[in-house]
Write an enzyme that holds these catalytic residues in place. Structure first.
Site, PDB file in Angstrom:
ATOM      1  N   LYS A   1       0.898  -1.100  -0.152  1.00 47.24           N
ATOM      2  CA  LYS A   1       0.050   0.065   0.119  1.00 47.24           C
ATOM      3  C   LYS A   1       0.688   1.241  -0.121  1.00 47.24           C
ATOM      4  O   LYS A   1       1.781   1.272   0.797  1.00 47.24           O
ATOM      5  CB  LYS A   1      -0.869  -0.030   1.320  1.00 47.24           C
ATOM      6  CG  LYS A   1      -1.690   1.244   1.468  1.00 47.24           C
ATOM      7  CD  LYS A   1      -2.277   1.210   2.812  1.00 47.24           C
ATOM      8  CE  LYS A   1      -2.914   2.601   3.042  1.00 47.24           C
ATOM      9  NZ  LYS A   1      -3.583   2.605   4.623  1.00 47.24           N
TER      10      LYS A   1
ATOM     11  N   ASP B   1      -2.315  10.596   3.331  1.00 50.09           N
ATOM     12  CA  ASP B   1      -3.661  10.211   3.491  1.00 50.09           C
ATOM     13  C   ASP B   1      -4.295  11.163   4.479  1.00 50.09           C
ATOM     14  O   ASP B   1      -4.469  11.392   5.649  1.00 50.09           O
ATOM     15  CB  ASP B   1      -3.893   8.870   4.139  1.00 50.09           C
ATOM     16  CG  ASP B   1      -5.380   8.419   4.160  1.00 50.09           C
ATOM     17  OD1 ASP B   1      -6.117   8.951   3.712  1.00 50.09           O
ATOM     18  OD2 ASP B   1      -5.458   7.517   5.234  1.00 50.09           O
TER      19      ASP B   1
ATOM     20  N   LYS C   1      -9.908  13.218   7.911  1.00 44.70           N
ATOM     21  CA  LYS C   1      -9.286  12.739   9.407  1.00 44.70           C
ATOM     22  C   LYS C   1      -9.065  13.949  10.270  1.00 44.70           C
ATOM     23  O   LYS C   1      -9.161  15.375   9.788  1.00 44.70           O
ATOM     24  CB  LYS C   1      -7.976  12.261   9.080  1.00 44.70           C
ATOM     25  CG  LYS C   1      -7.684  10.960   8.429  1.00 44.70           C
ATOM     26  CD  LYS C   1      -6.442  10.618   8.383  1.00 44.70           C
ATOM     27  CE  LYS C   1      -6.187   9.373   7.790  1.00 44.70           C
ATOM     28  NZ  LYS C   1      -6.678   8.097   8.715  1.00 44.70           N
TER      29      LYS C   1
ATOM     30  N   ASP D   1       1.583   6.553   5.556  1.00 39.15           N
ATOM     31  CA  ASP D   1       0.888   5.727   5.144  1.00 39.15           C
ATOM     32  C   ASP D   1       1.276   4.915   3.766  1.00 39.15           C
ATOM     33  O   ASP D   1       0.491   4.164   3.288  1.00 39.15           O
ATOM     34  CB  ASP D   1      -0.674   6.571   4.754  1.00 39.15           C
ATOM     35  CG  ASP D   1      -1.761   5.536   5.011  1.00 39.15           C
ATOM     36  OD1 ASP D   1      -1.772   4.572   5.846  1.00 39.15           O
ATOM     37  OD2 ASP D   1      -2.935   5.879   4.539  1.00 39.15           O
TER      38      ASP D   1
ATOM     39  N   ASP E   1     -12.019   7.242   3.904  1.00 41.41           N
ATOM     40  CA  ASP E   1     -10.794   7.122   4.839  1.00 41.41           C
ATOM     41  C   ASP E   1     -10.440   5.483   4.776  1.00 41.41           C
ATOM     42  O   ASP E   1      -9.339   5.068   5.466  1.00 41.41           O
ATOM     43  CB  ASP E   1     -10.918   7.945   6.048  1.00 41.41           C
ATOM     44  CG  ASP E   1      -9.638   8.006   6.920  1.00 41.41           C
ATOM     45  OD1 ASP E   1      -8.614   7.870   6.247  1.00 41.41           O
ATOM     46  OD2 ASP E   1      -9.689   7.939   8.253  1.00 41.41           O
TER      47      ASP E   1
ATOM     48  N   GLU F   1      -9.214   3.597   2.354  1.00 42.77           N
ATOM     49  CA  GLU F   1      -8.865   3.804   1.178  1.00 42.77           C
ATOM     50  C   GLU F   1      -7.880   2.632   0.807  1.00 42.77           C
ATOM     51  O   GLU F   1      -7.605   2.371  -0.249  1.00 42.77           O
ATOM     52  CB  GLU F   1      -8.330   5.183   0.884  1.00 42.77           C
ATOM     53  CG  GLU F   1      -7.062   5.573   1.092  1.00 42.77           C
ATOM     54  CD  GLU F   1      -6.622   5.568   2.633  1.00 42.77           C
ATOM     55  OE1 GLU F   1      -5.528   4.985   2.923  1.00 42.77           O
ATOM     56  OE2 GLU F   1      -7.508   5.673   3.405  1.00 42.77           O
TER      57      GLU F   1
ATOM     58  N   ARG G   1      -7.565  -0.400   1.565  1.00 39.82           N
ATOM     59  CA  ARG G   1      -8.020  -1.679   0.892  1.00 39.82           C
ATOM     60  C   ARG G   1      -8.652  -1.369  -0.529  1.00 39.82           C
ATOM     61  O   ARG G   1      -8.847  -2.479  -1.245  1.00 39.82           O
ATOM     62  CB  ARG G   1      -9.296  -2.357   1.725  1.00 39.82           C
ATOM     63  CG  ARG G   1     -10.521  -1.262   1.714  1.00 39.82           C
ATOM     64  CD  ARG G   1     -11.398  -1.544   3.158  1.00 39.82           C
ATOM     65  NE  ARG G   1     -10.456  -1.214   4.550  1.00 39.82           N
ATOM     66  CZ  ARG G   1     -11.284  -1.262   5.685  1.00 39.82           C
ATOM     67  NH1 ARG G   1     -12.335  -1.453   5.561  1.00 39.82           N
ATOM     68  NH2 ARG G   1     -10.426  -0.615   6.620  1.00 39.82           N
TER      69      ARG G   1
END
Length: 496
Positions: free
Chosen positions: A266, A271, A278, A289, A348, A350, A352
């Site tokens: 990933k 993010d 967030k 991230d 959020d 995201e 996956r």
């Protein structure tokens, strides 16, 4: 820092600092006894005065002992022999390194071969020692106007017996490659998001391809991502001015007939949460991230340096998750590369969304095992804290191999369940699957989502949300994990 292995008597070595072990109860180790005899009992005399008890964390520096070629002798407490585990052993080595840095000498010699670490042979103990030394020298000051002063300590010699020298040298070779991979991972993670964006990571992949001949690199742009039908992946990056990139790196060190192992990372370079924004506090740490992608880069570097006889494909799904007028909205439905549709209830969640398309893409390489690595869920931090990575998957054998590798590398993971009952939390009335499953079992339901795209191969998921970086304070920064675990897994497969 250069690490050298020698099998000579400690008293014959000319060195700035010679390090020897003292057990609890002022028990002299083998090397310490030899030095004590040569110096006319100088070491035992100091110990009798009570200056050092031999407990873990204690040390004492002696200057200019008679009849020795070493300028200084550092006595280090190692505690009770039967009680020394990985963690206290690392603390001992870290303490030694801190002391040596402060002394200013250009070299040092460690005569610590007799130390027994529970559950570790000569190779395992040396791996731990060498990784701690090399990784302990890491500095990230690229954006400091005042750079750190160059370290005086350039070389450390490890003393061992002749019979163990080959194993110790093998351990050092592996440790240096792993530490180099960790350093690469940490560098990428620590970079600011205005520099480390998806295009930048694509450039890093191409640079790695130029550095190591035989590494095939392909970087797919947003147009190709969309053409392939990666609707889920594309949706994550569509709100950002920084376009997404799918990075594919192939290393063929094994036989042509052997199926590759696949690492899927990933790579969310920043993010914000997107429209599901967030909180502002701590959002700066969302540059980490992309820790999954960074760890794949680091593991690949270690594999390339060691020239492991395996085939490996690395797939990085890189995007920036930003809010804008063109960003994905909660309630949007997208079609994945697999053909399954996803209702995006929370932008959020995201990670996956990029991983599911990357997992489907990995299928074309006919891998014998696929491991995805992601800073995926805050729920994993709640469950396991910052010491242990979460591990889930559809293959008991693969899970056991990764758990074993984590234990051997002192980079542990812990298995969480992936029962069918959790799948029901992802039901959507409008699409095949929702991208979140409610407040309960967040790490598990995230893995359940990914499992829908990993049915055709052996698959494991590492959630490194708690282990990829350290928050706050002077030690804030990327950790380089789980490069040791992943590299150990591949070493085991290569039988190297």
């Amino acid at each position: 820092m250069e690490l050298v292995v020698k099998s000579v008597s400690p008293e014959t070595l000319k060195t700035a600092t010679l390090v020897v072990a003292i057990g609890e109860g002022r028990k002299l180790g083998v090397a310490a006894k030899q030095l004590d005899e040569l110096s006319g009992g100088a070491i035992s005399a100091v110990l009798k005065r009570g200056d050092l008890a031999g407990k873990v964390g204690q040390s004492l520096l002696l200057q200019s002992l008679p009849n020795l070629k070493a300028e200084r002798v550092l006595l280090v407490g190692v505690g009770k022999e039967a009680e020394l585990g990985d963690r206290p052993f690392r603390k001992i080595i870290s303490g030694i390194l801190t002391t040596l840095k402060g002394l200013g000498g250009s070299d040092a010699t460690l005569a610590l071969d007799e130390i027994v670490v529970k559950g570790r042979d000569s190779y395992g103990k040396t791996r731990l020692l060498a990784e701690t030394l090399v990784d302990g020298g890491y500095i990230f000051d690229e954006f400091k106007s005042q750079k750190a002063e160059p370290r005086a300590l350039k070389k450390i010699t490890l003393l061992t017996i002749k019979a163990a020298q080959a194993e110790v040298e093998r351990a050092v070779t592996h440790a240096q490659a792993i530490a180099n991979g960790m350093s690469f991972t940490r560098d990428l993670g620590n970079l600011p998001p205005n520099i480390c964006h998806p295009t930048f990571l694509g450039e890093q992949a191409k640079a790695l391809g130029k550095e190591f001949k035989g590494l095939k690199v392909e970087v797919l742009d947003e147009k190709k991502i969309k053409e392939l039908g990666m609707g889920s992946f594309y949706a994550v990056g569509q709100g950002s001015d920084q376009p997404p990139r799918l990075i594919v790196m192939q290393y063929n060190g094994g036989k042509k007939s052997e199926k590759p192992y696949a690492l899927v990372g990933k790579g969310i370079t920043f993010d914000t949460g997107g429209i599901s924004l967030k909180p502002g506090l701590g959002m700066d740490e969302m540059k980490y991230d992309m820790g999954g992608a960074a760890s794949v880069f680091g593991t690949l570097r270690a594999v390339l340096e060691l020239k492991l006889p395996i085939n490996l494909v690395c797939i990085l799904a890189c995007a920036e998750n930003m809010p804008s007028g063109g960003a994905t909205r909660p309630g949007d439905i997208v079609t994945t590369l697999s053909g399954q549709t996803v209702e995006i209830l929370n932008t959020d969640a995201e990670g996956r969304l990029v991983l599911c398309d990357a997992l489907t893409y990995a299928e074309r390489f006919k891998p014998q095992a696929v491991i995805d690595i992601a800073t995926l869920t805050g729920a994993c931090i709640v469950a396991l804290g910052s010491h242990t990575s979460g591990l889930l998957g559809n293959s008991d054998e693969l899970i056991e191999q990764l758990l074993s590798a984590g234990k051997a590398a002192d980079d542990r993971a812990w298995q969480l369940p992936l029962f069918d009952e959790y799948q029901e939390q992802l039901d959507s009335p409008f699409a095949d699957i929702a991208n979140i499953g409610g407040p309960k079992a967040g790490t598990i339901t995230a893995a359940c989502f990914l499992s829908r795209f990993a049915k055709n191969f052996n698959w494991a998921h590492l959630d490194i949300a708690g282990t990829a970086w350290t928050s706050g304070g002077k030690d804030k920064g990327a950790t380089g994990r789980p490069v040791p675990l992943l590299t150990q897994y591949l070493l085991d497969r290569a039988k190297a």
